[in-house]
Design a protein around this motif. Structure first.
Motif, mmCIF file in Angstrom:
data_model
loop_
_atom_site.group_PDB
_atom_site.id
_atom_site.type_symbol
_atom_site.label_atom_id
_atom_site.label_comp_id
_atom_site.label_asym_id
_atom_site.label_seq_id
_atom_site.Cartn_x
_atom_site.Cartn_y
_atom_site.Cartn_z
ATOM 1 N N GLY A 56 38.120 20.374 40.159
ATOM 2 C CA GLY A 56 39.256 20.126 39.282
ATOM 3 C C GLY A 56 39.641 21.309 38.426
ATOM 4 N N PHE A 57 38.666 22.142 38.088
ATOM 5 C CA PHE A 57 38.909 23.311 37.255
ATOM 6 C C PHE A 57 37.898 24.374 37.634
ATOM 7 C CE2 PHE A 57 37.532 25.930 33.711
ATOM 8 C CZ PHE A 57 38.723 26.495 33.315
ATOM 9 N N ALA A 58 38.318 25.627 37.593
ATOM 10 C CA ALA A 58 37.398 26.742 37.815
ATOM 11 C C ALA A 58 37.895 27.942 37.026
ATOM 12 C CB ALA A 58 37.299 27.083 39.295
ATOM 13 N N ASP A 59 36.961 28.661 36.428
ATOM 14 C CA ASP A 59 37.346 29.902 35.773
ATOM 15 C C ASP A 59 36.984 31.063 36.701
ATOM 16 O OD1 ASP A 59 34.612 30.452 35.445
ATOM 17 O OD2 ASP A 59 34.612 30.047 33.290
ATOM 18 N N SER A 60 37.108 32.268 36.203
ATOM 19 C CA SER A 60 36.913 33.441 37.055
ATOM 20 C C SER A 60 35.506 33.571 37.613
ATOM 21 C CB SER A 60 37.288 34.713 36.298
ATOM 22 O OG SER A 60 36.451 34.869 35.159
ATOM 23 N N SER A 61 34.543 32.868 37.041
ATOM 24 C CA SER A 61 33.179 32.967 37.561
ATOM 25 C C SER A 61 33.070 32.402 38.981
ATOM 26 C CB SER A 61 32.177 32.309 36.624
ATOM 27 O OG SER A 61 32.559 31.007 36.305
ATOM 28 N N ILE A 62 33.940 31.469 39.351
ATOM 29 C CA ILE A 62 33.907 30.978 40.722
ATOM 30 C C ILE A 62 34.368 32.078 41.684
ATOM 31 C CG2 ILE A 62 36.233 29.986 40.912
ATOM 32 C CD1 ILE A 62 34.915 27.626 42.423
ATOM 33 N N LEU A 63 35.291 32.913 41.240
ATOM 34 C CA LEU A 63 35.760 34.010 42.085
ATOM 35 C C LEU A 63 34.635 35.005 42.335
ATOM 36 C CD1 LEU A 63 39.287 34.635 40.563
ATOM 37 C CD2 LEU A 63 38.668 33.252 42.566
ATOM 38 N N GLY A 84 40.544 23.604 51.316
ATOM 39 C CA GLY A 84 41.270 22.836 50.308
ATOM 40 C C GLY A 84 41.500 21.445 50.825
ATOM 41 N N PRO A 85 42.508 20.785 50.341
ATOM 42 C CA PRO A 85 43.550 21.361 49.513
ATOM 43 C C PRO A 85 43.029 21.683 48.115
ATOM 44 C CG PRO A 85 43.873 18.988 49.695
ATOM 45 C CD PRO A 85 42.725 19.352 50.597
ATOM 46 N N LEU A 86 43.531 22.781 47.574
ATOM 47 C CA LEU A 86 43.122 23.204 46.245
ATOM 48 C C LEU A 86 43.885 22.413 45.192
ATOM 49 C CD1 LEU A 86 43.064 27.087 46.705
ATOM 50 C CD2 LEU A 86 41.173 25.466 46.997
ATOM 51 N N ARG A 87 43.170 21.970 44.170
ATOM 52 C CA ARG A 87 43.797 21.297 43.032
ATOM 53 C C ARG A 87 44.642 22.317 42.266
ATOM 54 N NH1 ARG A 87 42.837 15.707 43.459
ATOM 55 N NH2 ARG A 87 40.989 15.597 44.752
ATOM 56 N N THR A 88 45.558 21.851 41.463
ATOM 57 C CA THR A 88 46.518 22.716 40.775
ATOM 58 C C THR A 88 45.858 23.842 39.996
ATOM 59 O OG1 THR A 88 48.069 20.875 40.628
ATOM 60 C CG2 THR A 88 48.447 22.733 39.148
ATOM 61 N N ILE A 96 47.214 33.614 40.661
ATOM 62 C CA ILE A 96 47.315 34.605 39.584
ATOM 63 C C ILE A 96 46.456 35.827 39.860
ATOM 64 C CG2 ILE A 96 46.699 35.025 37.155
ATOM 65 C CD1 ILE A 96 47.636 32.138 36.602
ATOM 66 N N THR A 97 45.270 35.610 40.402
ATOM 67 C CA THR A 97 44.330 36.712 40.623
ATOM 68 C C THR A 97 44.506 37.399 41.976
ATOM 69 O OG1 THR A 97 42.672 35.232 41.569
ATOM 70 C CG2 THR A 97 42.593 35.617 39.165
ATOM 71 N N GLY A 98 45.238 36.771 42.882
ATOM 72 C CA GLY A 98 45.386 37.325 44.223
ATOM 73 C C GLY A 98 44.242 36.960 45.141
ATOM 74 N N ALA A 99 43.316 36.149 44.676
ATOM 75 C CA ALA A 99 42.161 35.762 45.494
ATOM 76 C C ALA A 99 42.577 35.021 46.761
ATOM 77 C CB ALA A 99 41.197 34.906 44.685
ATOM 78 N N GLY A 100 43.684 34.306 46.691
ATOM 79 C CA GLY A 100 44.169 33.572 47.858
ATOM 80 C C GLY A 100 44.544 34.481 49.015
ATOM 81 N N ARG A 101 44.874 35.731 48.712
ATOM 82 C CA ARG A 101 45.187 36.696 49.771
ATOM 83 C C ARG A 101 43.931 37.423 50.254
ATOM 84 N NH1 ARG A 101 49.055 37.509 45.929
ATOM 85 N NH2 ARG A 101 48.132 39.493 45.274
ATOM 86 N N ALA A 102 42.915 37.498 49.409
ATOM 87 C CA ALA A 102 41.703 38.245 49.742
ATOM 88 C C ALA A 102 40.643 37.387 50.428
ATOM 89 C CB ALA A 102 41.109 38.865 48.483
#
Length: 115
Positions: A56-63, A84-88, A96-102
């Motif tokens: 439901g929520f993740a901060d940058s530590s998951i990245l 996924g599907p990834l939650r909002t 925002i971080t571009g992780a979805g492309r990496a």
């Protein structure tokens, strides 16, 4: 319903490890994901799928944990896929971080198992 407390579980079947991450992931709980990713590589999984559909929520530590997972799986010659599907909130973090492309991110667990 998405729970707040983090839950990380791992199951392995026929060389595929599925790590399911639920709840809210932050700097206190992300090490559990890292531990599960390390375990998948140590066990020789040919493919590891991280199912974030119940996160439901993740901060940058998951990245940090996911990029670590990508790195060690690449070194081991294993496939590494996010399902996924990834939650909002998680989708927004990836955008925002571009992780979805990496990272290799799919829209479902079924797709992640075969892509």
């Amino acid at each position: 319903m998405i729970r707040d407390e983090p839950v990380v579980t791992a199951t392995t079947d026929e060389g595929v490890t599925v790590i399911t991450v639920g709840g809210h992931v932050d700097e206190d709980s992300a090490p559990f994901l890292t531990e599960a990713l390390d375990g998948a590589v140590a066990n020789g999984s040919a493919r590891t799928v991280v199912d974030l559909s119940e996160t439901g929520f993740a901060d940058s530590s998951i990245l940090h944990a996911l990029f670590h997972g990508q790195k060690i799986h690449a070194a081991a010659g294993s496939a590494f896929v996010i399902a996924g599907p990834l939650r909002t909130a998680v989708s927004r973090l990836f955008q925002i971080t571009g992780a979805g492309r990496a990272l290799r991110v799919t829209d479902s667990l079924e797709t992640a198992m075969t892509c």
